[in-house]
Design an enzyme around this catalytic site. Structure first.
Site, PDB file in Angstrom:
ATOM      1  N   ASP A 202     -11.347   2.904   3.619  1.00  0.00           N
ATOM      2  CA  ASP A 202     -11.672   1.040   3.240  1.00  0.00           C
ATOM      3  C   ASP A 202     -12.956   0.702   3.039  1.00  0.00           C
ATOM      4  O   ASP A 202     -13.082  -0.284   2.502  1.00  0.00           O
ATOM      5  CB  ASP A 202     -11.200   0.546   4.547  1.00  0.00           C
ATOM      6  CG  ASP A 202     -10.132  -0.947   4.314  1.00  0.00           C
ATOM      7  OD1 ASP A 202      -9.451  -0.659   2.952  1.00  0.00           O
ATOM      8  OD2 ASP A 202      -9.283  -0.616   5.397  1.00  0.00           O
TER       9      ASP A 202
ATOM     10  N   GLN B 276      -4.967  -1.613   9.408  1.00  0.00           N
ATOM     11  CA  GLN B 276      -4.710  -2.895   8.797  1.00  0.00           C
ATOM     12  C   GLN B 276      -5.532  -4.109   9.676  1.00  0.00           C
ATOM     13  O   GLN B 276      -4.910  -4.108  10.521  1.00  0.00           O
ATOM     14  CB  GLN B 276      -3.760  -3.068   8.292  1.00  0.00           C
ATOM     15  CG  GLN B 276      -2.871  -4.291   7.840  1.00  0.00           C
ATOM     16  CD  GLN B 276      -3.460  -4.486   6.656  1.00  0.00           C
ATOM     17  OE1 GLN B 276      -2.994  -3.646   5.629  1.00  0.00           O
ATOM     18  NE2 GLN B 276      -4.061  -5.545   6.036  1.00  0.00           N
TER      19      GLN B 276
ATOM     20  N   LYS C 119       0.786  -1.185  -0.080  1.00  0.00           N
ATOM     21  CA  LYS C 119      -0.149  -0.388   0.278  1.00  0.00           C
ATOM     22  C   LYS C 119       1.314   1.547   0.297  1.00  0.00           C
ATOM     23  O   LYS C 119       0.429   1.948  -0.762  1.00  0.00           O
ATOM     24  CB  LYS C 119      -0.992  -0.171   1.542  1.00  0.00           C
ATOM     25  CG  LYS C 119      -2.327  -0.800   0.887  1.00  0.00           C
ATOM     26  CD  LYS C 119      -3.017  -0.592   2.321  1.00  0.00           C
ATOM     27  CE  LYS C 119      -3.923  -2.675   2.235  1.00  0.00           C
ATOM     28  NZ  LYS C 119      -4.375  -2.507   3.806  1.00  0.00           N
TER      29      LYS C 119
END
Ligand code: NDP
Length: 290
Positions: free
Chosen positions: A119, A96, A52
């Site tokens: 997200d 995460q 990422k």
């Protein structure tokens, strides 16, 4: 001839488009910034976080990295999320997963401002998707839509079957296909006759989490098959939820594993980061959003 849908190529195209958009924002004095929080040192998470950050670098998004020890408490993590929510220079916040067991994942994800939830997991963004409002969409299913559209596959009017109903893949996938005017059926572990359902599909999206479960007898001749699954088989080779060798000769188009849906997830995360500026300009107050 079966069309092999090239996720690597399509994700690279998207990243190049985003690079230009990010540069245009920079020219207007706006730098996009993503905060990435990792708790503990789960090896798979380390790889995802590294990828990422690499994607951010390529596109020209500033990334802030928070690597917290595995013993971090829920209160400490919530406090960091609160700080980042309040910072005007931070556009996106990514925590995460998975988190260590002392931390309630849902509580943390719900604490992220819906305006920075790149997200797309916050209930406000999920609700926005449900009722057709603007908001962040979960990256993997958003990536599947891009794969289909950019491969010239139309969704409108098609029989679409999604196998799997998880909150991060199956459910948002079905809503996105519906938004594109597909006729959508969602199958799951309690579906009575799965083969009968999947064989109706013009477009079959499989997110079942079972290596090579979908064999040729689940698929209608000429269907488009999208394989979201990702596993390592007994020989440590990557494979999906679809038995590619038996299914691909019967499809009009199929995504391979690796190189299909996988590369799209990060590309769509980057797209959410770039689009976060627009959303934040439109909804300055979280209470109005989306
Ligand atoms: P989950 O385990 O959360 O969900 C699996 C779904 O499949 C559930 O809804 C379950 O039904 C259903 N299911 C399980 N067994 C069967 C069965 N025998 N018949 C019919 N339905 C069944 O998985 P995720 O949605 O998180 O992920 C799915 C796959 O996608 C995994 O392989 C994962 O690794 C991969 N993935 C890939 C990503 C990428 O970037 N490429 C990103 C995210 C996931 P029920 O609800 O009834 O239990």
């Amino acid at each position: 001839m079966t069309q092999i849908i090239d996720g690597k190529k399509i994700s690279a195209e998207i990243k190049d488009e985003l690079k230009e958009q990010a540069a245009a924002y920079r020219d207007r004095g706006k730098e996009i910034c993503l905060a990435v929080i990792q708790v503990g040192d789960d090896p798979a998470s380390c790889v995802y976080v590294r990828n990422k950050k690499k994607a951010c670098e390529y596109i020209g998004i500033r990334s802030l990295s928070y690597e917290l020890p595995g013993e971090t408490t829920e209160a400490e993590l919530l406090s960091l999320v609160g700080e980042l929510n309040a910072r005007a220079d931070v556009n996106g916040i990514l925590v995460q997963l998975p988190l260590p067991e002392q931390i309630n994942e849902e509580k943390v994800l719900n604490a992220i401002s819906p305006l920075k939830d790149v997200d797309g997991f916050h209930p406000m963004n999920v609700g926005a998707l449900c009722i057709g409002k603007k908001g962040f969409v979960s990256c993997t299913p958003a990536g599947v839509i891009q794969l289909l559209k950019r491969s010239g596959i139309s969704i409108s009017g098609k029989e679409c079957v999604v196998v799997g109903r998880s909150n991060i893949v199956g459910k948002p996938m079905s809503l996105l296909l519906l938004r594109e005017n597909g006729t959508v059926t969602v199958a799951h572990s309690r579906t009575a006759d799965l083969k009968e359902v999947t064989r109706r599909a013009d477009i079959l999206v499989v997110a079942v989490g079972k290596p090579r479960m979908i064999t040729a007898d689940y698929v209608k001749e000429g269907a488009v098959v999208v394989d979201v699954g990702i596993h390592r088989d007994e020989n440590n080779k990557l494979c999906g939820d679809v038995d590619y060798a038996s299914v691909s000769p019967h499809c009009s188009a199929i995504t391979p594993v690796p190189g299909g849906v996988g590369p799209m997830t990060i590309a769509m995360l980057m797209k959410n980061c770039v689009e976060s500026i627009l959303l934040q300009e439109t909804y300055t107050d979280e209470a109005d959003c989306p």
